[in-house]
Design an enzyme around this catalytic site. Structure first.
Site, PDB file in Angstrom:
ATOM      1  N   GLU A 167      65.246  24.608  39.231  1.00 15.08           N
ATOM      2  CA  GLU A 167      64.467  23.666  39.702  1.00 15.08           C
ATOM      3  C   GLU A 167      64.765  23.337  41.565  1.00 15.08           C
ATOM      4  OE1 GLU A 167      65.303  20.163  37.613  1.00 15.08           O
ATOM      5  OE2 GLU A 167      64.351  20.853  35.745  1.00 15.08           O
ATOM      6  N   ASN A 208      64.528  29.501  37.554  1.00  9.99           N
ATOM      7  CA  ASN A 208      64.054  28.767  36.723  1.00  9.99           C
ATOM      8  C   ASN A 208      63.277  27.070  37.239  1.00  9.99           C
ATOM      9  OD1 ASN A 208      63.599  28.177  33.532  1.00  9.99           O
ATOM     10  ND2 ASN A 208      65.171  26.713  33.803  1.00  9.99           N
ATOM     11  N   HIS A 244      57.729  22.250  30.073  1.00  6.65           N
ATOM     12  CA  HIS A 244      57.799  20.881  29.289  1.00  6.65           C
ATOM     13  C   HIS A 244      56.431  20.287  29.767  1.00  6.65           C
ATOM     14  CE1 HIS A 244      62.315  20.904  28.935  1.00  6.65           C
ATOM     15  NE2 HIS A 244      62.087  21.275  29.807  1.00  6.65           N
ATOM     16  N   GLU A 273      61.792  26.622  28.142  1.00  6.62           N
ATOM     17  CA  GLU A 273      62.245  25.230  27.735  1.00  6.62           C
ATOM     18  C   GLU A 273      61.024  24.501  27.076  1.00  6.62           C
ATOM     19  OE1 GLU A 273      64.363  23.019  30.652  1.00  6.62           O
ATOM     20  OE2 GLU A 273      65.459  24.451  31.392  1.00  6.62           O
ATOM     21  N   ASP A 275      58.345  22.468  25.275  1.00 11.99           N
ATOM     22  CA  ASP A 275      58.289  21.419  24.384  1.00 11.99           C
ATOM     23  C   ASP A 275      56.828  20.847  24.788  1.00 11.99           C
ATOM     24  OD1 ASP A 275      59.219  19.716  26.516  1.00 11.99           O
ATOM     25  OD2 ASP A 275      60.916  19.254  25.434  1.00 11.99           O
TER      26      ASP A 275
END
Ligand code: XIL
Length: 516
Positions: A167, A208, A244, A273, A275
């Site tokens: 990030e 990432n 996400h 990651e 979702d």
């Protein structure tokens, strides 16, 4: 070389051999011909491995004593990522005091289950102990490289890929302020990658971030950074796209094209990651969007050779980070809070190429425990939609788990688009639990070159009970017309009656109907 392939080379801790075993098993399942029956259904990872990718999940230490949770984590997934236990606040809470106990539990679990591990994460502004930010500026670089060196050295051989920096960007593509950026400017990223490479030359090193899945300002910034790092000879192997996603914000713009531009730089990409959250309560529309988003991510990764795999940010709503972080949102994962499969799971499996429910048909027409009733809810047999109404009735003496049940309705595609949209318009079970898709028939027959396949995410049908009316609908994506009059499963009856040209399978076994 992809992460999956790389791990097939012999190395420490025996993971590669185990993964090669998993790959071989998946390939054998695929190559042996014939779809698996539900009883021997391929796992998510086997399905992905058959296509040269891994399928993984995040996990966390407090979840592992949950035996049912751990069983699925260990069997369904070929890769795990510690959700918290390799972060700086856990591994070096005070300067020079390292604690890898929790992370070691994760790598041990992986080793026991033949899984690869993505290490997450070495350098991040969040979950960073206060002492780092309190250091004089000229000590931050040493603290950072010491941290990376100790952790990456400790996990050498046990971690296949590291999210070295997490990030680093703001939404507009400018660099995020952090103790590292403040002390070193953006050079901290190259310094971190070099330190990680020195500590573990075999680990794949990633940057990432979130909202870098589609084309846009933030992924442009990541792309420019990656290009510059490679031009400078900095060890960088891949880009992690967190993914996400949220149904209310739309699907990332041109995800596949975005992955392809990183791949064209010679980098791997990974969905790290995944979702797909929604505002609660869930409803059929949101659940359908979620299933579609999950499938679209799988489709994008499968379409890009350098996309090495997909990690879901835990596989169950039971242990999702979403409700704590986004109040009022949730239901983001593939399994519900009771560890039951959700429609998104069937959608991911289908996107990975599973032919669930298409197993050994057994004796056609054999009396079984379920029967199908059908009526056409379509007043025209020559318009652009097919509208079957279905009911299943349990004619046996024991309850049937609906997640084991699939139903096929065969039709002919006619000319026009070969792609379809399918819809559940109404079901007393809730359309959210009804899965539906169109597939091409393995052996096309007259009036039956395609079928609508219906399944259920959860629920159970007691002896004598009916699912009630499930109103389904499908169209071609170009909205061209059908001629249903010769369709194998079609009839013009407008009231429900037993339909032996609709097949019902339980656990992949044909229990009702005659296949074309
Ligand atoms: C999350 C964890 O899942 C939570 O348990 C924790 O409280 C906060 O962090 N992006 C990341 C992950 O890179 O590290 C975050 O994980 C989720 C967002």
């Amino acid at each position: 070389m992809s992460l999956v392939n790389r791990r097939r080379r012999s190395r420490a801790v025996g993971l590669p051999a185990l993964l090669a075993g998993a790959l071989a098993l998946a390939l054998a399942t695929t190559l042996a011909g014939g779809p698996a029956t539900a009883a021997q259904q391929s796992t998510l990872h086997e399905l992905a491995a058959a296509q040269g990718k891994y399928f993984g999940s995040a996990t966390d230490n407090p979840e592992l004593p949950d035996a049912a949770y751990a069983a699925t984590l260990g069997s369904e997934f070929g890769q795990i990522t510690p959700g918290n236990s390799m972060k700086w606040d856990t591994t070096e809470p005070a300067r020079g005091q390292f604690n890898f106990a929790k992370g070691d539990v994760i790598t041990d679990f992986a080793q026991q289950h033949g899984q690869i591990v993505r290490g997450h994460t070495l350098v991040w502004h969040s979950q960073l102990p206060g002492w780092v930010g309190a250091l004089p500026s000229d000590q931050v670089e040493t603290a950072m490289t010491d941290h990376i060196t100790a952790e990456a050295t400790h996990y050498r051989g046990a971690v296949a890929a590291w999210d070295v920096v997490n990030e680093m960007f703001n939404e507009d593509g400018t660099y995020r302020t952090s103790p590292f950026y403040t002390a070193m400017g953006k050079d901290y990223i190259a310094t971190a990658l070099r330190a990680a490479h020195a500590a573990d030359p075999d680990a794949k090193l990633y940057l990432n971030d979130y909202n870098v899945e589609g084309l846009g300002a933030k992924s442009d910034a990541m792309y420019a950074l990656a290009k510059e790092l490679l031009a400078d000879g900095v060890p960088l192997d891949g880009i992690g796209m967190q993914a996400h996603l949220a149904v209310q914000y739309g699907f990332p713009y041109r995800m596949q094209a975005n992955m392809e531009r990183f791949a064209a730089l010679g980098l791997d990409v990974a969905v790290t990651e995944l979702d797909v959250r929604m505002q609660l309560p869930a409803d059929a529309t949101k659940v359908a969007s979620q299933s579609s988003y999950y499938a679209q991510v799988v489709d994008a990764c499968l379409a890009v050779r350098r996309c090495v795999g997909i990690t879901v940010w835990d596989y169950t709503d039971k242990y999702s980070w979403v409700p704590d972080t986004f109040p009022g949102e949730g239901a983001a994962n593939l399994y519900d809070e009771n560890l039951q499969p959700k429609p998104a799971l069937a959608s991911v499996r289908a996107a990975l190429g599973a032919e669930d429910g298409g197993g050994d048909p057994g004796e056609p027409g054999e009396p079984g425990t379920l029967k199908a009733l059908y009526r056409s809810s379509d007043s025209s047999a020559t318009d652009n939609q097919i509208k079957p109404g279905l009911q299943l009735v349990n004619t046996g003496g024991t309850a049937v788990a609906l997640s084991d049940v699939t139903v096929r309705y065969w039709f002919s595609s006619e000319s026009g688009a070969a792609t379809y949209r399918t819809w559940c318009d109404w079901s007393p079970l809730g359309c959210g639990t009804v899965t539906h898709r169109v597939a091409a028939a393995g052996t096309p027959a007259a009036g039956a070159d395609h079928y609508l396949e219906v399944g259920f995410g959860s629920g159970s049908l007691a002896p004598g009970a009916s699912t009630g009316e499930i109103q389904l609908r499908l169209n071609k994506t170009d909205w061209s017309n059908f001629d249903e009059s010769d369709d194998y499963s079609h009839s013009t009856g407008t009231t429900y009656s037993d339909a032996d040209r609709i097949a019902v399978y339980v656990g992949g076994e044909l229990v009702w109907g005659v296949e074309p």
